[in-house]
Design a protein around this motif. Sequence first.
Motif, PDB file in Angstrom:
ATOM      1  N   ASP A 397       0.823  -1.207   0.000  1.00 54.77           N
ATOM      2  CA  ASP A 397       0.000   0.000   0.000  1.00 54.77           C
ATOM      3  C   ASP A 397       0.863   1.266   0.000  1.00 54.77           C
ATOM      4  O   ASP A 397       0.588   2.228   0.711  1.00 54.77           O
ATOM      5  N   GLY A 398       1.936   1.223  -0.808  1.00 55.92           N
ATOM      6  CA  GLY A 398       2.784   2.397  -0.965  1.00 55.92           C
ATOM      7  C   GLY A 398       3.772   2.644   0.146  1.00 55.92           C
ATOM      8  O   GLY A 398       4.516   3.631   0.099  1.00 55.92           O
ATOM      9  N   GLU A 399       3.819   1.765   1.150  1.00 60.03           N
ATOM     10  CA  GLU A 399       4.726   1.954   2.269  1.00 60.03           C
ATOM     11  C   GLU A 399       5.582   0.713   2.475  1.00 60.03           C
ATOM     12  O   GLU A 399       5.163  -0.404   2.193  1.00 60.03           O
ATOM     13  N   ALA A 400       6.808   0.943   2.997  1.00 56.05           N
ATOM     14  CA  ALA A 400       7.690  -0.168   3.319  1.00 56.05           C
ATOM     15  C   ALA A 400       7.287  -0.760   4.662  1.00 56.05           C
ATOM     16  O   ALA A 400       7.057  -0.027   5.634  1.00 56.05           O
ATOM     17  N   ARG A 401       7.182  -2.079   4.709  1.00 53.29           N
ATOM     18  CA  ARG A 401       6.840  -2.787   5.946  1.00 53.29           C
ATOM     19  C   ARG A 401       8.013  -3.670   6.363  1.00 53.29           C
ATOM     20  O   ARG A 401       8.742  -4.191   5.510  1.00 53.29           O
ATOM     21  N   GLU A 402       8.163  -3.885   7.654  1.00 51.27           N
ATOM     22  CA  GLU A 402       9.209  -4.771   8.136  1.00 51.27           C
ATOM     23  C   GLU A 402       8.772  -6.234   8.017  1.00 51.27           C
ATOM     24  O   GLU A 402       7.626  -6.572   8.294  1.00 51.27           O
ATOM     25  N   PRO A 532      -0.303  -9.449  -7.088  1.00 47.11           N
ATOM     26  CA  PRO A 532       0.621  -8.413  -6.619  1.00 47.11           C
ATOM     27  C   PRO A 532       0.436  -8.149  -5.130  1.00 47.11           C
ATOM     28  O   PRO A 532      -0.576  -7.578  -4.708  1.00 47.11           O
ATOM     29  N   GLY A 533       1.397  -8.570  -4.332  1.00 52.06           N
ATOM     30  CA  GLY A 533       1.259  -8.489  -2.884  1.00 52.06           C
ATOM     31  C   GLY A 533       1.281  -7.072  -2.350  1.00 52.06           C
ATOM     32  O   GLY A 533       0.846  -6.837  -1.216  1.00 52.06           O
ATOM     33  N   TRP A 534       1.772  -6.127  -3.113  1.00 53.98           N
ATOM     34  CA  TRP A 534       1.846  -4.739  -2.655  1.00 53.98           C
ATOM     35  C   TRP A 534       0.523  -3.994  -2.788  1.00 53.98           C
ATOM     36  O   TRP A 534       0.358  -2.914  -2.260  1.00 53.98           O
ATOM     37  N   ASP A 535      -0.436  -4.610  -3.488  1.00 46.79           N
ATOM     38  CA  ASP A 535      -1.702  -3.943  -3.766  1.00 46.79           C
ATOM     39  C   ASP A 535      -2.779  -4.438  -2.803  1.00 46.79           C
ATOM     40  O   ASP A 535      -3.173  -5.615  -2.867  1.00 46.79           O
ATOM     41  N   PRO A 536      -3.289  -3.601  -1.894  1.00 43.28           N
ATOM     42  CA  PRO A 536      -4.307  -4.039  -0.925  1.00 43.28           C
ATOM     43  C   PRO A 536      -5.560  -4.606  -1.577  1.00 43.28           C
ATOM     44  O   PRO A 536      -6.290  -5.381  -0.955  1.00 43.28           O
ATOM     45  N   ALA A 537      -5.819  -4.235  -2.829  1.00 47.69           N
ATOM     46  CA  ALA A 537      -7.025  -4.716  -3.498  1.00 47.69           C
ATOM     47  C   ALA A 537      -7.020  -6.232  -3.637  1.00 47.69           C
ATOM     48  O   ALA A 537      -8.080  -6.850  -3.757  1.00 47.69           O
ATOM     49  N   TYR A 538      -5.829  -6.850  -3.608  1.00 50.64           N
ATOM     50  CA  TYR A 538      -5.726  -8.290  -3.803  1.00 50.64           C
ATOM     51  C   TYR A 538      -5.631  -9.062  -2.492  1.00 50.64           C
ATOM     52  O   TYR A 538      -5.388 -10.265  -2.485  1.00 50.64           O
ATOM     53  N   SER A 539      -5.833  -8.391  -1.380  1.00 52.66           N
ATOM     54  CA  SER A 539      -5.786  -9.060  -0.082  1.00 52.66           C
ATOM     55  C   SER A 539      -7.061  -9.871   0.146  1.00 52.66           C
ATOM     56  O   SER A 539      -8.093  -9.635  -0.486  1.00 52.66           O
ATOM     57  N   TRP A 540      -6.983 -10.822   1.064  1.00 49.90           N
ATOM     58  CA  TRP A 540      -8.161 -11.575   1.477  1.00 49.90           C
ATOM     59  C   TRP A 540      -9.005 -10.719   2.409  1.00 49.90           C
ATOM     60  O   TRP A 540      -8.492  -9.964   3.243  1.00 49.90           O
ATOM     61  N   ASN A 541     -10.314 -10.877   2.266  1.00 49.84           N
ATOM     62  CA  ASN A 541     -11.264 -10.134   3.097  1.00 49.84           C
ATOM     63  C   ASN A 541     -12.090 -11.094   3.945  1.00 49.84           C
ATOM     64  O   ASN A 541     -13.306 -11.190   3.816  1.00 49.84           O
ATOM     65  N   GLY A 542     -11.420 -11.820   4.821  1.00 53.28           N
ATOM     66  CA  GLY A 542     -12.124 -12.762   5.671  1.00 53.28           C
ATOM     67  C   GLY A 542     -12.433 -14.058   4.943  1.00 53.28           C
ATOM     68  O   GLY A 542     -11.819 -14.403   3.925  1.00 53.28           O
ATOM     69  N   TYR A 543     -13.439 -14.779   5.452  1.00 55.80           N
ATOM     70  CA  TYR A 543     -13.760 -16.112   4.947  1.00 55.80           C
ATOM     71  C   TYR A 543     -15.264 -16.245   4.723  1.00 55.80           C
ATOM     72  O   TYR A 543     -16.069 -15.527   5.322  1.00 55.80           O
ATOM     73  N   ILE A 544     -15.623 -17.182   3.847  1.00 57.14           N
ATOM     74  CA  ILE A 544     -17.042 -17.433   3.598  1.00 57.14           C
ATOM     75  C   ILE A 544     -17.671 -17.930   4.902  1.00 57.14           C
ATOM     76  O   ILE A 544     -17.171 -18.865   5.520  1.00 57.14           O
TER      77      ILE A 544
END
Length: 904
Positions: A397-402, A532-544
């Motif tokens: 999401d545009g920021e460096a994470r550890e 693309p792991g840097w894009d929050p749009a491709y993150s998981w949003n919980g579970y069915i």
Amino acid sequence: MPVNENGRTAGKRRRLIYVAIGLAAVLVLGVGAAAFWTVSTVRDSFPQTTGSLKLPGLASPVTVKRDARGVPTLYGDSAEDLFKAQGFVHAQDRFWEMDVRRHMTSGRLSEMFGKEQVETDEFLRTLGWRQVAQKEYDEKLSAETKKYLRAYADGVNAYLADHGGSSLSVEYAALGFVNDYEPEKWTPVDSVAWLKAMAWDLRANVEDEIDRSLLSQRFDEGEIADLYPPYPYKRNRPIVEGGSATTDGYAPRSAGGAQGVPGAQGTYSAAATGLSSQMGSLAKTMDDIPALLGPSGSGIGSNSWVVSGDLTTTEKPLLANDPHLSAQLPSVWYQMGLQCTRVSDDCPYEVSGFSFSGMPGVVIGHNADISWGLTNLGADVADLYLEKVEDDGYLYDGEAREFGTREELIKVAGGEDKRITVRTTRNGPVISDRSDELAEVGKEAPVGNSAPDRGDGYAVSLRWTALEPSSTMDAVFGINRAADFEEFRKAARDFAVPSQNLVYADTDGNIGYQAPGKIPRRGSGDGSLPAPGWDPAYSWNGYIPFEALPWELNPDRGYIVTANQAVVDEDDYPYLLTTDPGYGTRSQRISDLIEEKIKDGGKISPDDMRTMQLDNHSEIAELLTPLLLEIEIDDPMVREAQDLLKDWDYSQDTDSSAAAYFNAVWRNILKITFGDKMPKELRPDGECLNVPPANPAADPDGPATVRECGERDADAAQPDGGDRWFEVVRTILKDEDNRWWKTTGSDGEPLDENRDEVFEHAMDDARWELTAELGKDIDTWSWGRLHRLMLRNQTLGTEGPGVVQWLLNRGPWNLSGGEAAVNATGWNAAGGYDVLWVPSMRMVVDLADLDASGWVNLSGASGHAFHPNYTDQTTAWAKGELYEWPFSAKAVQEAAKDTMTLSP
């Protein structure tokens, strides 16, 4: 590399392979095989099965009654006593298997087998199965489940206290020549970790993600789409039909739900297509991880179905199950009964079925009230993510994470210990850290406009539901004691991973189905390609939500079939379960067999259920054979083989010469049309071809073709010939001039111009292939001579010297059945005809009379080579026979050959 019976180079199979054990066997032979393989050494580990033994910690005695095949039924006064005795008995028969398995799940194979296993341990430590299992035990499991796990571990350890070396198994005696290894005590977490191994082998479409990426270097998006056609809903029905679903719940048609709720998760664009051939390194690394349940492929799966009493001769439900897993020795299953002498709230178990050695309870079987079966649901529960690494962190999401980090120490028998650092991102562990090759994965991946500067390339991480603690172990005990469908569904709620199709029947006449599991809800993307792991749009949003997962009870059609097909029509379901279900060949065939039997008021008997399990029909043969017979063949020897297909009923029986020839033709059609065009990372290891250069524009005066050799393990290469490939060929069959039918020769010049030329080419190649394999006289050909099963001991029997393999392995058996048949004796068309995966057991449960049920295991109860119960069930299994399955106290007593008492 060893060369198998078909003359092809055999790559490492996706099974447990331990080079150090082979070294131990060499040393054994060096001091004299005869001196080592003495009768006393071999028999030293055979368990005591009569008389009385002490089992410290029991509250009261437990009786163990074994039938002629060594299958035990345990009787105890308390649940803790039962599970303690189960641990003891499992250790008697299978401790070597249990010990190797726990070292695999914890990434500690090097402690037993030396430096050859360090890379495997590194990858397994990176995944962190053991840490997740520990968290499950500490944080997720009920107090009751923990109590049972501790009791089971106590039983195992009681056996270990009095046994070691050759008295545990002959393998420990061999291992002692190169390693002073001694087994440590069993722990409850060792049992929980087994669920991670099972989930790994049933993790769905990670290989498809990799394969699509590899295909993108040679094919365009349309061509890749040709190779992954949509599911044929109009021809092959899903498991559940006509229910209604919302984001909050699911109502099956049989429960009054309206039909059709539109809406589906958005599909993944080409944002991460076209990974470079470096992705092949990841595929190879994953191939090298021991697969306890079998190789992966589009034809692999399981069958389970249940028929209502309204349609049976017994007037109660009948339930069948045969999971398709790798052919291994001993079988992954262990048959067992667990019975409280007096069933009560304090001791509620009266269950019998198939267990996993190393884990308490029964995985598939029945109790006094219900029966259940499992097949792999195939939900997409694992995603690969590309990670942009910057300095000591990664971009999100545009920021460096550890990175999250942890240190792991790998102890190596006979070598230096090794320390590694495991890095994790918010998406999961970084699996590309485990080798220099994997560090290059994604270096040239075109990932669209959202991609950051790729610099030295992307790392690759793995998001997988099994890496999150769950309560699946609670579900095992809950199902074992469930008395009705409501309790069954309540237990299924805890069945997080692996996601399975659960079929159900009870003695009151009900049949049902439940899809359980922890299945992710994705934002953008559909999990079909690395994201693309840097894009929050491709993150998981919980579970069915569990309430929204499909289920049904007593459907009007009177039966339920699960065989890895689509669960529901995705157009009528608001969530995405997977983009890669099985294509429904087996499930529809089973449904058709049921419908044929019940038309005009017919009824299905228990023997009919068994007969259906043995159905050898080839759908692809029925589709292609009429066209093959239309081809005009000039060569009289090829025409002689073609004539075998006349009047053939498409049944792949062991003695069928037509089945042998057709399957050879099918294999060659796939090779000519698709296989020879595949990138090297998907073709069989050692298969070399002249292919067009990767970038001809860079050297317009260069050669028209270059020599390129395959890199994929033959058991996992493509095209594998499963029912996905049935569908691929079906979609282009009427288009006789389709681009896929056009082929080139070794000189780069056009060879085949259309479908019929490919068919003629394949029939010619198949004739000469079988002439080399089976002889010139086609009257001597048979499918079973090509399609053979070898059962190999999973350590000494795979890589040890020939004499040791001869001593420990069993076979061959000539088998009927085939790829995507109901009798799914699977083979990989890219690699050869050898049987790779099989119905690992078969059972038919009669809810009208549980003692009239039948079962059979692939091998036998014992894991001790040369024991009478080592492979005593295999011949019956190969013939499709079932043994009586005693359940009532009277039936168990009548079947008992040995009785032993375990005393406090």
